[in-house]
Scaffold this motif. Structure first.
Motif, PDB file in Angstrom:
ATOM      1  N   TYR A   1       2.729  11.367  -5.477  1.00 23.51           N
ATOM      2  CA  TYR A   1       3.194  11.264  -4.267  1.00 23.51           C
ATOM      3  C   TYR A   1       3.997   9.784  -4.293  1.00 23.51           C
ATOM      4  CZ  TYR A   1      -0.851   8.330  -3.707  1.00 23.51           C
ATOM      5  OH  TYR A   1      -1.955   7.547  -4.176  1.00 23.51           O
ATOM      6  N   LEU A   2       4.729   9.383  -3.277  1.00 22.29           N
ATOM      7  CA  LEU A   2       5.560   8.320  -3.129  1.00 22.29           C
ATOM      8  C   LEU A   2       4.700   7.356  -2.324  1.00 22.29           C
ATOM      9  CD1 LEU A   2       9.038   9.873  -2.330  1.00 22.29           C
ATOM     10  CD2 LEU A   2       7.968   9.405  -4.690  1.00 22.29           C
ATOM     11  N   GLU A   3       4.490   6.028  -2.724  1.00 22.48           N
ATOM     12  CA  GLU A   3       3.667   5.124  -1.988  1.00 22.48           C
ATOM     13  C   GLU A   3       4.936   4.333  -1.173  1.00 22.48           C
ATOM     14  OE1 GLU A   3       1.429   2.515  -4.122  1.00 22.48           O
ATOM     15  OE2 GLU A   3      -0.245   4.098  -4.516  1.00 22.48           O
ATOM     16  N   GLU A   4       5.959   3.899  -1.619  1.00 25.62           N
ATOM     17  CA  GLU A   4       7.017   3.121  -0.940  1.00 25.62           C
ATOM     18  C   GLU A   4       8.231   3.380  -1.429  1.00 25.62           C
ATOM     19  OE1 GLU A   4       7.645  -1.536   0.761  1.00 25.62           O
ATOM     20  OE2 GLU A   4       6.372  -1.071  -0.958  1.00 25.62           O
ATOM     21  N   VAL A   5       9.541   3.566  -0.577  1.00 28.11           N
ATOM     22  CA  VAL A   5      10.673   3.845  -0.967  1.00 28.11           C
ATOM     23  C   VAL A   5      11.443   2.916  -0.072  1.00 28.11           C
ATOM     24  CG1 VAL A   5      12.754   5.307  -1.264  1.00 28.11           C
ATOM     25  CG2 VAL A   5      10.407   6.095  -1.744  1.00 28.11           C
TER      26      VAL A   5
ATOM     27  N   GLY B   1      25.333   4.480  -6.828  1.00 28.67           N
ATOM     28  CA  GLY B   1      23.963   3.570  -6.970  1.00 28.67           C
ATOM     29  C   GLY B   1      24.134   2.956  -8.253  1.00 28.67           C
ATOM     30  N   PHE B   2      23.279   1.642  -8.149  1.00 28.89           N
ATOM     31  CA  PHE B   2      23.379   0.836  -9.431  1.00 28.89           C
ATOM     32  C   PHE B   2      21.799   0.143  -9.278  1.00 28.89           C
ATOM     33  CE2 PHE B   2      25.018  -1.725  -6.101  1.00 28.89           C
ATOM     34  CZ  PHE B   2      24.740  -3.176  -6.364  1.00 28.89           C
ATOM     35  N   GLU B   3      21.708  -0.311 -10.511  1.00 26.95           N
ATOM     36  CA  GLU B   3      20.423  -1.291 -10.665  1.00 26.95           C
ATOM     37  C   GLU B   3      19.124  -0.790  -9.736  1.00 26.95           C
ATOM     38  OE1 GLU B   3      21.495  -5.139  -9.742  1.00 26.95           O
ATOM     39  OE2 GLU B   3      22.944  -5.505 -11.251  1.00 26.95           O
ATOM     40  N   HIS B   4      19.148   0.490  -9.948  1.00 29.36           N
ATOM     41  CA  HIS B   4      17.783   1.112  -9.181  1.00 29.36           C
ATOM     42  C   HIS B   4      16.644   0.623  -9.954  1.00 29.36           C
ATOM     43  CE1 HIS B   4      20.650   3.572  -6.867  1.00 29.36           C
ATOM     44  NE2 HIS B   4      20.706   4.476  -7.951  1.00 29.36           N
ATOM     45  N   GLN B   5      15.300   0.409  -9.215  1.00 29.47           N
ATOM     46  CA  GLN B   5      13.982   0.011  -9.406  1.00 29.47           C
ATOM     47  C   GLN B   5      13.099   0.993  -9.318  1.00 29.47           C
ATOM     48  OE1 GLN B   5      13.364  -4.075  -8.684  1.00 29.47           O
ATOM     49  NE2 GLN B   5      15.181  -4.950  -9.721  1.00 29.47           N
ATOM     50  N   VAL B   6      12.179   1.581 -10.056  1.00 31.57           N
ATOM     51  CA  VAL B   6      11.162   2.293  -9.969  1.00 31.57           C
ATOM     52  C   VAL B   6       9.797   2.089 -10.826  1.00 31.57           C
ATOM     53  CG1 VAL B   6      10.499   4.630 -10.244  1.00 31.57           C
ATOM     54  CG2 VAL B   6      12.714   4.293  -9.803  1.00 31.57           C
ATOM     55  N   ASP B   7       8.892   1.505  -9.862  1.00 31.66           N
ATOM     56  CA  ASP B   7       7.730   1.112 -10.715  1.00 31.66           C
ATOM     57  C   ASP B   7       6.630   2.526 -10.424  1.00 31.66           C
ATOM     58  OD1 ASP B   7       8.434  -1.240 -10.766  1.00 31.66           O
ATOM     59  OD2 ASP B   7       7.870  -2.096  -8.826  1.00 31.66           O
ATOM     60  N   VAL B   8       6.022   2.689 -11.606  1.00 23.80           N
ATOM     61  CA  VAL B   8       5.241   3.838 -11.679  1.00 23.80           C
ATOM     62  C   VAL B   8       3.674   3.307 -11.656  1.00 23.80           C
ATOM     63  CG1 VAL B   8       4.750   5.991 -12.731  1.00 23.80           C
ATOM     64  CG2 VAL B   8       6.859   5.135 -12.645  1.00 23.80           C
ATOM     65  N   ILE B   9       2.769   3.743 -10.900  1.00 20.45           N
ATOM     66  CA  ILE B   9       1.408   3.383 -10.914  1.00 20.45           C
ATOM     67  C   ILE B   9       0.556   4.530 -11.545  1.00 20.45           C
ATOM     68  CG2 ILE B   9      -0.617   2.693  -9.589  1.00 20.45           C
ATOM     69  CD1 ILE B   9       1.332   1.658  -7.568  1.00 20.45           C
ATOM     70  N   ARG B  10      -0.392   4.499 -12.162  1.00 19.72           N
ATOM     71  CA  ARG B  10      -0.840   5.355 -12.974  1.00 19.72           C
ATOM     72  C   ARG B  10      -1.987   5.879 -12.164  1.00 19.72           C
ATOM     73  NH1 ARG B  10      -1.597   6.936 -18.341  1.00 19.72           N
ATOM     74  NH2 ARG B  10      -0.898   4.816 -19.242  1.00 19.72           N
TER      75      ARG B  10
ATOM     76  N   THR C   1      21.022   0.500  -3.511  1.00 19.26           N
ATOM     77  CA  THR C   1      20.258   0.169  -4.602  1.00 19.26           C
ATOM     78  C   THR C   1      18.857   0.588  -4.111  1.00 19.26           C
ATOM     79  OG1 THR C   1      21.254  -1.948  -5.697  1.00 19.26           O
ATOM     80  CG2 THR C   1      19.157  -1.517  -5.964  1.00 19.26           C
ATOM     81  N   VAL C   2      18.222   1.605  -5.062  1.00 18.09           N
ATOM     82  CA  VAL C   2      16.825   1.863  -4.662  1.00 18.09           C
ATOM     83  C   VAL C   2      15.700   1.233  -5.221  1.00 18.09           C
ATOM     84  CG1 VAL C   2      15.382   3.994  -4.863  1.00 18.09           C
ATOM     85  CG2 VAL C   2      17.798   4.090  -4.193  1.00 18.09           C
ATOM     86  N   ALA C   3      14.735   0.845  -4.399  1.00 21.98           N
ATOM     87  CA  ALA C   3      13.406   0.454  -4.995  1.00 21.98           C
ATOM     88  C   ALA C   3      12.358   1.164  -4.659  1.00 21.98           C
ATOM     89  CB  ALA C   3      13.423  -1.066  -4.577  1.00 21.98           C
ATOM     90  N   ALA C   4      11.678   1.716  -5.581  1.00 21.03           N
ATOM     91  CA  ALA C   4      10.567   2.630  -5.384  1.00 21.03           C
ATOM     92  C   ALA C   4       9.322   2.210  -6.068  1.00 21.03           C
ATOM     93  CB  ALA C   4      10.838   4.052  -5.317  1.00 21.03           C
TER      94      ALA C   4
ATOM     95  N   ARG D   1       8.917   7.137 -14.854  1.00 23.72           N
ATOM     96  CA  ARG D   1      10.002   6.083 -14.601  1.00 23.72           C
ATOM     97  C   ARG D   1      11.337   6.449 -15.185  1.00 23.72           C
ATOM     98  NH1 ARG D   1      12.384   1.813 -17.102  1.00 23.72           N
ATOM     99  NH2 ARG D   1      13.189   0.166 -15.811  1.00 23.72           N
ATOM    100  N   ASP D   2      11.460   6.750 -16.497  1.00 25.16           N
ATOM    101  CA  ASP D   2      12.739   7.056 -16.951  1.00 25.16           C
ATOM    102  C   ASP D   2      13.337   8.271 -16.271  1.00 25.16           C
ATOM    103  OD1 ASP D   2      12.282   5.096 -18.690  1.00 25.16           O
ATOM    104  OD2 ASP D   2      11.854   6.157 -20.434  1.00 25.16           O
ATOM    105  N   GLU D   3      12.531   9.331 -15.929  1.00 29.98           N
ATOM    106  CA  GLU D   3      13.195  10.511 -15.387  1.00 29.98           C
ATOM    107  C   GLU D   3      13.490  10.122 -14.176  1.00 29.98           C
ATOM    108  OE1 GLU D   3      14.305  14.540 -14.890  1.00 29.98           O
ATOM    109  OE2 GLU D   3      13.728  13.109 -16.702  1.00 29.98           O
ATOM    110  N   ALA D   4      12.881   9.640 -13.407  1.00 33.64           N
ATOM    111  CA  ALA D   4      13.118   9.125 -11.994  1.00 33.64           C
ATOM    112  C   ALA D   4      14.300   8.124 -11.853  1.00 33.64           C
ATOM    113  CB  ALA D   4      12.042   8.206 -11.265  1.00 33.64           C
ATOM    114  N   LEU D   5      14.624   7.415 -12.756  1.00 34.11           N
ATOM    115  CA  LEU D   5      16.053   6.431 -13.018  1.00 34.11           C
ATOM    116  C   LEU D   5      17.160   7.561 -13.150  1.00 34.11           C
ATOM    117  CD1 LEU D   5      14.962   3.188 -14.621  1.00 34.11           C
ATOM    118  CD2 LEU D   5      15.609   3.578 -12.140  1.00 34.11           C
ATOM    119  N   ARG D   6      17.061   8.439 -14.099  1.00 39.72           N
ATOM    120  CA  ARG D   6      18.033   9.319 -14.569  1.00 39.72           C
ATOM    121  C   ARG D   6      18.276  10.262 -13.284  1.00 39.72           C
ATOM    122  NH1 ARG D   6      19.150  14.394 -16.101  1.00 39.72           N
ATOM    123  NH2 ARG D   6      16.991  15.105 -15.663  1.00 39.72           N
TER     124      ARG D   6
END
Length: 672
Positions: free
Chosen positions: A623-627, A663-672, A560-563, A577-582
């Protein structure tokens, strides 16, 4: 490189016209008008056009010879593969007697002005028994049993879990009889008391006892808001639903268990239930794309070798039951002469003839036939003249006048059967008390039959391994030939330990991405027992003597990925977010992921760097803040309560040679 195909005549249309004009100067000097408007030149161009067509046909001869050679070495076109789906039949109301949905029931999609109906046929009988709930209880702390049967309907209600619910607390509902593969409707009368949860995502899991373990039950609907308000819950029970003794009470149990899931709030107080009743309102049964053809008479034998018959409907998909050929001869009474037949109508004695791949090992007395599922041709053994001048039949020859028939078989298959969920909603034959039919999940596994071009590519591979499994590549090619519904096959050999030398063939089925983000059901990556056994039998007949063969699925290692990512100023966070999960699901997919799009490689590890590479390629990511990368097993979590553990954070997931990641149940938080 491949050998170049010869061009038997490389002259073009214009060259033929120019040659004819040059001959005119030699043969007919008085003909001086060579313009295109001249009628004679028109005739020359006409004959040149006809000659050009003949040359085109002539150059097709090497291709035809090549295909005929493939036919001689035994290369046959693969028939289509039929899609499968689980079809749900829903009754108009609970019944007091068993309602049977017979095998062979036809359901289909709706016919439109532009699209024909796609038919599916059920493969087994489904009995909707009048199962009803008779007991209710609960288990606290995994061991304390409380019986609430006598408290039902009193109006005071009872706490179905502990005062402060903990993972493992469970509510048990017992039915008077097993309800295998049935849909049960649970009607609750509740009071609002289970505080602290999200009503749309309660920390509950419904399970049923199947005789060996507790299996998860898919939910059709839940209107109780986590057992907080009066409503109904519909469950689909497993096929092996069975009776078990719990707390000294014997019943066919269904339970609702409190679980702990990441990101899901738990109960602060236990829900209270005033009453609960359960009844069977339908059932589930497997259906296959195609029509069921009743047994048919193919004709009468002429008493000669090599006679062929053709099925009325073809092709026959590989996933259907094998075609059974029977030959009926007149039953002779004791003492009758061989040519004497009982009158008036002789009673036929039917014998089954075995279907074989070829007659190479067939003797004159062997009742063998060959069946071509693509063309529907059924052929009896030939008569061959040997080197010493004698003749021999490879396979027995039916007696003259004998009747040849086949038992019921299935026809159909192809990609058209991969219909979406809820599209099989038309019942083609009326069944009493059945009000609706539908498929909860999309139909999967349908594949079109092999084309001639695909067979041309496969031909050299067939000649290379000569239908024998010697190298690991041979095992992989033959496994895909045995089951075209297999997407990937991998052969590995154990090099050490007590299983040293064991050949393992790992099978990955074709799966369809249901969700828009590409996430799939992990249990869909497990090959069916039917397919696995077919591959094992096929390879067992072709392996080297002494080789220990094991056909099994890979060892699936879940992650599982949490980013948390920062989006650009002009990007929409929801779209990012949708494109990152896809992309996370697509690039690391076991069937369609990997560097070349053919699936994530077997034995290749997943590192935090792979995740960075996927996320940085998402449009709109600044850019990526945390993965973070977590190790977890989705299949074990779905099948075993003991496997419900918190995911373990890691920087790298190492994969054995017979392993594959999912992979399953990935979570991606997007900050504006």
């Amino acid at each position: 490189m491949t050998l170049p195909a010869p061009n038997l005549d490389d002259r073009t249309f214009q060259q033929l016209v120019d040659d004819a004009k040059r001959f005119i100067a030699d043969r007919c000097p008085t003909w001086t008008n060579h313009n295109v408007s001249d009628p004679g030149i028109t005739l020359v161009e006409t004959f040149a056009w006809m000659t050009d067509l003949m040359l085109y046909r002539l150059n097709r001869v090497p291709e035809r010879n090549y295909l005929r050679f493939l036919d001689l070495v035994g290369v046959r076109l693969f028939p289509p593969v039929a899609a499968r789906a689980e079809v749900s039949f829903r009754l108009s109301a609970p019944q007091d007697a068993t309602v049977r949905i017979p095998k062979g029931t036809v359901v289909s999609t709706r016919r439109t002005a532009t699209e024909p109906a796609i038919e599916f046929t059920t493969m087994a009988d489904l009995d909707v028994v009048p199962a009803r709930s008779v007991r209710v209880g609960s288990v606290i702390d995994g061991q304390t049993w409380r019986d609430h049967t006598e408290e039902l309907g009193l109006g005071t209600g009872f706490a179905c879990f502990d005062q402060h619910p903990k993972p493992g607390d469970a509510l048990y509902i017992g039915f008077d009889r097993p309800a295998p593969s049935l849909i049960v409707l649970l009607r609750f009368a509740c009071t609002v008391s289970g505080h602290g949860i999200d009503p749309d995502n309660p920390p509950l899991r419904w399970e049923a006892w199947d005789g060996e373990r507790w299996r998860r039950c898919p939910q059709e609907q839940d209107t109780t808001n986590g057992l907080n308000t009066s409503g109904v819950i519909e469950l689909h029970l497993p096929r092996g639903h069975a009776v078990r003794d719990i707390g000294g009470r014997s019943a066919a149990w269904v339970r609702c268990r409190v679980v702990e899931r990441r990101g899901v709030r738990g109960y602060r107080d236990s829900p209270k239930i005033v009453s609960v009743t359960g009844v069977a309102v339908g059932g589930d049964v497997d259906a296959v794309h195609g029509a069921q053809v009743p047994g048919e008479v193919l004709g009468h034998a002429e008493g000669v070798a090599g006679q062929a018959f053709t099925l009325s409907q073809a092709p026959v998909p590989t996933t259907s039951d094998p075609i059974v050929v029977e030959v009926g001869a007149a039953r002779r009474a004791p003492g009758d002469a061989p040519e004497a037949l009982p009158e008036p109508a002789p009673e036929l004695e039917w014998t089954v003839w075995e279907a074989v791949e070829s007659f190479a090992a067939s003797g004159p007395a062997d009742r063998h036939v060959t069946v071509d599922p693509t063309s529907g041709e059924i052929r009896f053994g030939p008569l061959v003249r040997l080197a010493d001048g004698t003749v021999r039949t490879f396979g027995a020859v039916p007696a003259k006048g004998a009747t040849v028939r086949v038992r019921p078989y299935q026809t159909g298959g192809g990609r058209d059967g991969n219909v979406v969920a809820r599209s099989l909603n038309t019942l083609r034959t009326s069944i009493p008390y059945v009000a609706a039919v539908y498929n909860r999940e999309p139909a999967t596994g349908g594949q079109d039959g092999e084309t001639v071009e695909e067979a041309r590519v496969r031909g050299p591979l067939t000649l290379r391994h000569r239908d024998r499994a010697v190298t690991t590549e041979d095992y992989e090619i033959l496994a895909r030939q045995a089951a075209p519904e297999i997407a990937r096959a991998r052969c590995v050999v154990d090099e050490s330990g007590e299983n040293a030398g064991v050949v393992r063939v790992l099978l990955v089925p074709r799966v369809a991405d249901v969700a828009a983000d590409g996430q799939l059901d992990p249990t869909g990556l497990l090959v069916s027992d039917r397919t696995g056994e077919a591959v094992r039998r096929y390879l067992d007949a072709r392996r080297v003597i002494g080789v220990r063969l094991v056909v099994e699925p890979p060892i699936y290692l879940g992650f599982t990925v949490a980013a948390r990512v920062r989006a650009t100023a002009t990007a929409a966070p929801e779209q990012v977010r949708d494109e990152a999960l896809r992309l996370l699901h697509r690039r690391l997919h076991p069937v369609t992921g990997g560097p070349d799009g053919t699936g994530w490689p077997f034995g290749r590890a997943v590192t935090i760097g792979d995740i960075h590479g996927v996320l940085q390629a998402v449009p709109g990511v600044a850019y990526l803040e945390e993965v973070r990368l977590y190790r977890a097993n989705p299949i074990a979590r779905a099948n075993s309560p003991a496997a419900e553990q918190r995911p373990v954070r890691t920087e790298r997931i190492d994969v054995p040679a017979n392993g594959l990641v999912i992979g399953f149940e990935h979570q991606v938080d997007v900050i504006r």
